[in-house]
Write a protein that holds these residues in place. Structure first.
Motif, PDB file in Angstrom:
ATOM      1  N   GLY A  73       0.758  -1.334  -0.019  1.00 54.57           N
ATOM      2  CA  GLY A  73      -0.366  -0.322   0.093  1.00 54.57           C
ATOM      3  C   GLY A  73       0.598   1.141  -0.526  1.00 54.57           C
ATOM      4  O   GLY A  73       1.960   1.451  -0.145  1.00 54.57           O
ATOM      5  N   GLN A  74       0.353   1.923   0.050  1.00 54.45           N
ATOM      6  CA  GLN A  74       0.907   3.404  -0.086  1.00 54.45           C
ATOM      7  C   GLN A  74       0.125   4.460   1.093  1.00 54.45           C
ATOM      8  O   GLN A  74      -1.021   4.697   1.007  1.00 54.45           O
ATOM      9  CB  GLN A  74       0.890   3.956  -1.508  1.00 54.45           C
ATOM     10  CG  GLN A  74       1.867   5.337  -1.628  1.00 54.45           C
ATOM     11  CD  GLN A  74       2.099   5.970  -2.527  1.00 54.45           C
ATOM     12  OE1 GLN A  74       3.381   5.138  -4.007  1.00 54.45           O
ATOM     13  NE2 GLN A  74       1.587   6.468  -3.594  1.00 54.45           N
ATOM     14  N   THR A  75       0.612   4.981   1.566  1.00 55.67           N
ATOM     15  CA  THR A  75      -0.375   6.455   2.602  1.00 55.67           C
ATOM     16  C   THR A  75       1.136   7.908   2.471  1.00 55.67           C
ATOM     17  O   THR A  75       1.473   7.612   1.942  1.00 55.67           O
ATOM     18  CB  THR A  75      -0.012   6.126   4.265  1.00 55.67           C
ATOM     19  OG1 THR A  75      -0.846   6.558   4.895  1.00 55.67           O
ATOM     20  CG2 THR A  75       1.364   5.686   4.991  1.00 55.67           C
ATOM     21  N   THR A  76       0.510   8.485   3.448  1.00 61.00           N
ATOM     22  CA  THR A  76       1.738   9.934   3.324  1.00 61.00           C
ATOM     23  C   THR A  76       2.106  10.049   5.118  1.00 61.00           C
ATOM     24  O   THR A  76       1.732   9.671   5.375  1.00 61.00           O
ATOM     25  CB  THR A  76       0.657  11.009   3.234  1.00 61.00           C
ATOM     26  OG1 THR A  76      -0.503  11.169   4.249  1.00 61.00           O
ATOM     27  CG2 THR A  76      -0.324  11.521   1.592  1.00 61.00           C
ATOM     28  N   TYR A  77       3.455  10.897   4.436  1.00 63.45           N
ATOM     29  CA  TYR A  77       4.010  11.485   5.842  1.00 63.45           C
ATOM     30  C   TYR A  77       3.494  11.860   6.639  1.00 63.45           C
ATOM     31  O   TYR A  77       3.585  13.484   6.450  1.00 63.45           O
ATOM     32  CB  TYR A  77       5.427  11.272   5.391  1.00 63.45           C
ATOM     33  CG  TYR A  77       6.734  10.930   6.660  1.00 63.45           C
ATOM     34  CD1 TYR A  77       6.358   9.840   7.089  1.00 63.45           C
ATOM     35  CD2 TYR A  77       7.171  12.040   7.141  1.00 63.45           C
ATOM     36  CE1 TYR A  77       7.427   9.492   8.328  1.00 63.45           C
ATOM     37  CE2 TYR A  77       7.578  11.954   8.290  1.00 63.45           C
ATOM     38  CZ  TYR A  77       8.437  10.790   8.400  1.00 63.45           C
ATOM     39  OH  TYR A  77       8.876  10.557  10.070  1.00 63.45           O
ATOM     40  N   ASP A  81       2.779  15.687   1.806  1.00 66.27           N
ATOM     41  CA  ASP A  81       2.416  15.348   0.780  1.00 66.27           C
ATOM     42  C   ASP A  81       3.454  14.423   0.163  1.00 66.27           C
ATOM     43  O   ASP A  81       3.289  13.878  -1.156  1.00 66.27           O
ATOM     44  CB  ASP A  81       2.338  16.358  -0.146  1.00 66.27           C
ATOM     45  CG  ASP A  81       3.071  17.111  -0.663  1.00 66.27           C
ATOM     46  OD1 ASP A  81       3.923  16.876  -0.862  1.00 66.27           O
ATOM     47  OD2 ASP A  81       3.437  17.561  -1.926  1.00 66.27           O
ATOM     48  N   PRO A  83       4.476  11.099  -0.257  1.00 65.38           N
ATOM     49  CA  PRO A  83       3.925   9.700   0.298  1.00 65.38           C
ATOM     50  C   PRO A  83       4.850   8.605   0.867  1.00 65.38           C
ATOM     51  O   PRO A  83       6.019   8.529   0.898  1.00 65.38           O
ATOM     52  CB  PRO A  83       4.087   8.691  -1.436  1.00 65.38           C
ATOM     53  CG  PRO A  83       4.847   9.591  -2.069  1.00 65.38           C
ATOM     54  CD  PRO A  83       5.702  11.119  -1.502  1.00 65.38           C
ATOM     55  N   THR A  85       5.424   4.121   0.891  1.00 66.87           N
ATOM     56  CA  THR A  85       5.353   3.168   0.295  1.00 66.87           C
ATOM     57  C   THR A  85       5.247   2.193   1.134  1.00 66.87           C
ATOM     58  O   THR A  85       6.693   1.857   2.653  1.00 66.87           O
ATOM     59  CB  THR A  85       6.061   2.984  -0.617  1.00 66.87           C
ATOM     60  OG1 THR A  85       5.777   4.089  -1.870  1.00 66.87           O
ATOM     61  CG2 THR A  85       5.544   1.350  -1.370  1.00 66.87           C
ATOM     62  N   LEU A  86       4.609   1.007   1.164  1.00 63.08           N
ATOM     63  CA  LEU A  86       4.448   0.097   2.820  1.00 63.08           C
ATOM     64  C   LEU A  86       4.797  -1.570   1.643  1.00 63.08           C
ATOM     65  O   LEU A  86       4.160  -1.452   0.681  1.00 63.08           O
ATOM     66  CB  LEU A  86       3.227  -0.210   2.948  1.00 63.08           C
ATOM     67  CG  LEU A  86       2.393   1.406   3.824  1.00 63.08           C
ATOM     68  CD1 LEU A  86       0.809   1.268   4.313  1.00 63.08           C
ATOM     69  CD2 LEU A  86       3.865   1.452   5.256  1.00 63.08           C
ATOM     70  N   ALA A 106       8.245   1.050   6.532  1.00 59.74           N
ATOM     71  CA  ALA A 106       7.387   1.965   5.784  1.00 59.74           C
ATOM     72  C   ALA A 106       8.346   2.295   4.857  1.00 59.74           C
ATOM     73  O   ALA A 106       9.469   2.785   5.728  1.00 59.74           O
ATOM     74  CB  ALA A 106       6.701   2.762   6.504  1.00 59.74           C
ATOM     75  N   ASN A 112       3.105   9.070  -7.124  1.00 65.20           N
ATOM     76  CA  ASN A 112       1.405   9.777  -7.220  1.00 65.20           C
ATOM     77  C   ASN A 112       1.220  10.103  -8.302  1.00 65.20           C
ATOM     78  O   ASN A 112       1.669  10.396  -9.739  1.00 65.20           O
ATOM     79  CB  ASN A 112       1.388  11.051  -7.318  1.00 65.20           C
ATOM     80  CG  ASN A 112       0.602  12.409  -6.705  1.00 65.20           C
ATOM     81  OD1 ASN A 112      -0.543  11.776  -7.773  1.00 65.20           O
ATOM     82  ND2 ASN A 112       0.502  13.621  -6.098  1.00 65.20           N
ATOM     83  N   LEU A 144       4.281   3.368  12.366  1.00 68.79           N
ATOM     84  CA  LEU A 144       4.860   2.716  10.892  1.00 68.79           C
ATOM     85  C   LEU A 144       6.614   2.254  11.639  1.00 68.79           C
ATOM     86  O   LEU A 144       7.167   3.098  12.355  1.00 68.79           O
ATOM     87  CB  LEU A 144       4.771   3.601   9.692  1.00 68.79           C
ATOM     88  CG  LEU A 144       3.422   4.305   9.758  1.00 68.79           C
ATOM     89  CD1 LEU A 144       3.650   5.326   8.091  1.00 68.79           C
ATOM     90  CD2 LEU A 144       2.666   2.779   8.745  1.00 68.79           C
TER      91      LEU A 144
END
Length: 193
Positions: A73-77, A81, A83, A85-86, A106, A112, A144
């Motif tokens: 997956g991917q989230t934000t820090y 903004d 990204p 990546t998990l 992480a 994006n 994380l």
């Protein structure tokens, strides 16, 4: 009661042709409007020199060897903004900390799709599924397990320690065992004001 509507073939063909033309137009606009692919490099101010393995060993909560098995997956820090990546990683050996089995790592950086941009953090390349790495990670406030860019996700080459091969599994393992044994304590890494 079933209602049947009869549409003349020419009218049906016009409706279908209009649908096809509309779909092609929307697709063409999407391709035309999509920005060119680009790579954006994100840099930050470091609290200490990450390339010093003794310092990085003192900073890290966990140092381990593991193989990346999947991007999960991917989230934000934080509120940025940037990204994140998990990755799913199978731990083969824990050098510092207690990791065993499969953990999520992480990695700051990622893709994006809206801007068609790959954001790379501190010149760190994204991890590769199937590759084995030495990880130096620290758990952040969101829980994380974040790898340290570039120096905390070192790709390992084969088992053999060939001459001049600084990233062989054997060479990295030995280097990090020494770094952990001689680590700089965390409280000495951050300058006090």
């Amino acid at each position: 009661m079933v209602l049947k509507v009869k549409i003349a073939r020419p009218a049906l063909y016009q409706v279908l042709a209009g649908c096809v033309a509309g779909a092609l137009t929307v697709g063409a606009i999407g391709v035309i409007a999509r920005p060119d692919f680009s790579v954006s490099h994100v840099h930050s101010q470091r609290a200490f020199d990450y390339s010093d393995e003794r310092k990085l060993a003192g900073w890290a909560d966990n140092v381990f060897i593991g193989r990346v098995t999947a991007k999960t997956g991917q989230t934000t820090y934080g509120t940025t903004d940037i990204p994140v990546t998990l990755w799913s990683v199978d731990v083969s050996e824990s050098l510092k900390g207690t990791f065993t089995g499969t953990v999520t790592v992480a990695q700051r950086g990622g893709y994006n799709s809206l801007t068609n941009t790959l954001k790379v953090f501190e010149e760190d390349t994204l991890l590769s599924v199937g590759q084995e790495y030495l990880f130096a990670t620290r758990v952040n406030s969101a829980g994380l397990n974040v790898s340290t860019p570039k120096y905390g996700d070192v790709p390992l080459s084969g088992e053999a320690n060939s001459v001049g091969e600084t990233n062989s599994r054997v060479a990295v393992h030995e280097r990090w065992k020494k770094a952990i044994a001689n680590q700089v304590p965390r409280d000495q890494l951050i300058p006090k004001n």
